[in-house]
Design an enzyme around this catalytic site. Structure first.
Site, PDB file in Angstrom:
ATOM      1  N   LYS A 193      -0.489 -28.264  43.463  1.00 19.73           N
ATOM      2  CA  LYS A 193      -1.447 -28.564  42.398  1.00 19.73           C
ATOM      3  C   LYS A 193      -0.931 -28.186  41.015  1.00 19.73           C
ATOM      4  O   LYS A 193      -1.522 -28.563  40.016  1.00 19.73           O
ATOM      5  CB  LYS A 193      -2.774 -27.821  42.668  1.00 19.73           C
ATOM      6  N   SER A 258      -7.640 -24.117  54.065  1.00 20.73           N
ATOM      7  CA  SER A 258      -7.499 -25.555  54.319  1.00 20.73           C
ATOM      8  C   SER A 258      -6.376 -25.840  55.312  1.00 20.73           C
ATOM      9  O   SER A 258      -6.268 -26.964  55.804  1.00 20.73           O
ATOM     10  CB  SER A 258      -7.338 -26.361  53.032  1.00 20.73           C
ATOM     11  N   TYR A 259      -5.546 -24.850  55.626  1.00 19.99           N
ATOM     12  CA  TYR A 259      -4.585 -24.993  56.723  1.00 19.99           C
ATOM     13  C   TYR A 259      -4.418 -23.629  57.391  1.00 19.99           C
ATOM     14  O   TYR A 259      -4.458 -22.594  56.727  1.00 19.99           O
ATOM     15  CB  TYR A 259      -3.234 -25.556  56.233  1.00 19.99           C
ATOM     16  N   LEU A 262      -1.290 -18.403  57.802  1.00 19.32           N
ATOM     17  CA  LEU A 262      -1.725 -17.440  56.785  1.00 19.32           C
ATOM     18  C   LEU A 262      -0.993 -17.631  55.459  1.00 19.32           C
ATOM     19  O   LEU A 262       0.230 -17.699  55.413  1.00 19.32           O
ATOM     20  CB  LEU A 262      -1.533 -15.996  57.261  1.00 19.32           C
ATOM     21  N   HIS A 263      -1.761 -17.734  54.389  1.00 18.65           N
ATOM     22  CA  HIS A 263      -1.201 -17.890  53.045  1.00 18.65           C
ATOM     23  C   HIS A 263      -2.109 -17.223  52.027  1.00 18.65           C
ATOM     24  O   HIS A 263      -3.298 -17.040  52.275  1.00 18.65           O
ATOM     25  CB  HIS A 263      -0.995 -19.372  52.710  1.00 18.65           C
TER      26      HIS A 263
HETATM   27  C1  DD3 Z   1      -2.082 -30.716  51.124  1.00 18.96           C
HETATM   28  C2  DD3 Z   1      -2.755 -28.370  51.538  1.00 18.96           C
HETATM   29  C3  DD3 Z   1      -1.581 -29.341  51.455  1.00 18.96           C
HETATM   30  C4  DD3 Z   1      -3.085 -33.253  50.542  1.00 18.96           C
HETATM   31  C5  DD3 Z   1      -2.624 -32.455  49.555  1.00 18.96           C
HETATM   32  C6  DD3 Z   1      -2.130 -31.169  49.827  1.00 18.96           C
HETATM   33  N1  DD3 Z   1       2.006 -26.624  48.046  1.00 18.96           N
HETATM   34  C7  DD3 Z   1       0.657 -29.159  50.449  1.00 18.96           C
HETATM   35  C8  DD3 Z   1       2.540 -30.472  51.162  1.00 18.96           C
HETATM   36  C9  DD3 Z   1       3.406 -29.722  50.385  1.00 18.96           C
HETATM   37  C10 DD3 Z   1       1.522 -28.360  49.612  1.00 18.96           C
HETATM   38  C11 DD3 Z   1       1.104 -27.272  48.782  1.00 18.96           C
HETATM   39  C12 DD3 Z   1      -2.556 -31.540  52.129  1.00 18.96           C
HETATM   40  C13 DD3 Z   1       1.182 -30.189  51.189  1.00 18.96           C
HETATM   41 CL1  DD3 Z   1      -2.680 -32.998  47.954  1.00 18.96          CL
HETATM   42  C14 DD3 Z   1      -3.047 -32.804  51.853  1.00 18.96           C
HETATM   43  O1  DD3 Z   1      -0.692 -28.833  50.458  1.00 18.96           O
HETATM   44  C15 DD3 Z   1       2.911 -28.669  49.596  1.00 18.96           C
HETATM   45  N2  DD3 Z   1       3.760 -27.959  48.837  1.00 18.96           N
HETATM   46  N3  DD3 Z   1      -0.180 -26.879  48.689  1.00 18.96           N
HETATM   47  C16 DD3 Z   1       3.301 -26.946  48.083  1.00 18.96           C
HETATM   48  N4  DD3 Z   1       4.160 -26.259  47.316  1.00 18.96           N
END
Ligand code: DD3
Length: 323
Positions: A193, A258-259, A262-263
């Site tokens: 984001k 959302s996943y 752990l983060h």
């Molecule tokens: C995600 C939660 C996931 C849509 C969207 C985002 N940070 C990611 C892939 C690479 C990333 C994240 C799932 C997905 Cl817009 C569906 O987030 C990612 N890379 N949050 C980073 N650095």
């Protein structure tokens, strides 16, 4: 507008790794002009975002769903003067006494729009971005065991993108800090984001190396060294790289996340990041204190969170008579 050592530098945007496990990022060369837009999933005048559901023609010739997220980004202080000097057109809208308004048309290099592509997108992605009613749930430990945990286990959430980061198959050049310890280590990277152009909306995530911790509910005193590493080293790394002191950071976990790997979220204190509300954010420092007081804290207490009315988990809580 905040400033910092890294905020001045521009970096090329990278595509996120797609859910198919490839690490070169299917979004990197997404044919945006060929997208057939089917509907607007969501839009926000305040956030200046629009979420589109579209279809792109895959090599086999069939339409494949995509989500395209467009977002106007915050101003960068050092670019604002450029904007006034280099605008291509200034159109007077109205003038009244000492007040006047205009349409300013910036040159392309000063009018970028942050674009996020999820492709191929699943039905779950589409649903996630559609506006929905939400309800507050109060989940006891029994609810977690009987409803939430079986639900999580029955779902096939792909977290390939997390493993790609941990294994340096994607975003390796974006890593801000790493502690390589398999049980107490983690990787700190800018969240998708955040485009890193300005510090106003700073957003990083710490992804833990160990793969056996899904969420806050799994944490016990056993995880204190890991959590303390994230808090301490994360703060230091953000200060060193971005010049933002820990007193300006909001460091927290989401429940529900959302996943389920752990983060920990690191966001600018002045930034009202999505998911920083009381019913979702748990400050890491508080989590650490709670676990130090009682190792079983998160296996005892009820936790509150909001669920969308169309979510399967919400239906499960409804069926159990818990809503
Ligand atoms: C995600 C939660 C996931 C849509 C969207 C985002 N940070 C990611 C892939 C690479 C990333 C994240 C799932 C997905 Cl817009 C569906 O987030 C990612 N890379 N949050 C980073 N650095």
């Amino acid at each position: 507008m905040a400033e910092g050592p890294q905020a001045k530098r521009r970096r090329p945007e990278e595509g996120a790794a797609a859910g198919d496990g490839h690490h070169d990022g299917a979004g990197a060369h997404f044919p945006l002009a060929e997208l057939r837009v089917l509907r607007v999933l969501r839009e926000s005048a305040r956030d200046k975002t629009v979420f589109l559901h579209g279809q792109a023609t895959s090599p086999s010739g069939e339409g494949t769903d995509a989500v395209v997220i467009l977002e106007k980004t915050p101003f960068q202080e050092e670019k604002v003067l450029d904007l006034l000097k280099k605008h291509t057109k200034l159109e007077l809208q109205m003038s009244n006494d000492i007040y006047s308004t205009y349409h300013l048309y910036p040159p392309p290099e000063l009018s970028e729009i942050k674009t996020t592509v999820v492709y191929p997108a699943t039905e779950k992605h589409l649903q996630k971005y559609l506006h929905q009613e939400v309800h507050l749930i109060r989940e006891t430990w029994e609810d977690y065991k009987d409803i939430t945990l079986p639900f999580i286990q029955s779902q096939s959430f792909s977290i390939q993108w997390v493993y790609n980061i941990l294994e340096k198959k994607a975003e390796a050049d974006r890593i801000v800090h790493e502690n390589q310890d398999p049980s107490n280590g983690f990787v700190l990277v800018p969240d998708l984001k955040w485009n890193q152009n300005q510090l106003d909306d700073l957003y990083l995530i710490a992804l833990v190396h160990r793969r056996d911790v899904m969420s806050l509910r799994d944490l016990t005193a056993e995880h204190l060294p890991l959590l303390r590493n994230i808090l301490q080293e994360g703060k230091e790394a953000v200060m060193k790289r971005f010049g933002v002191p820990s007193s300006k950071l909001r460091i927290y976990l989401h429940y529900q996340p959302s996943y389920y790997h752990l983060h920990v979220h690191f966001t600018a204190l002045g930034y009202d990041a999505p998911g920083s509300s009381v019913e979702r954010a748990h400050l890491l420092a508080d989590v650490i204190d709670n676990l130090a007081t009682d190792s079983m804290f998160y296996q005892k207490r009820a936790l509150t969170f909001a669920l969308r009315a169309d979510e399967l988990l919400f239906k499960k809580f409804q069926e159990a008579g818990r809503v």
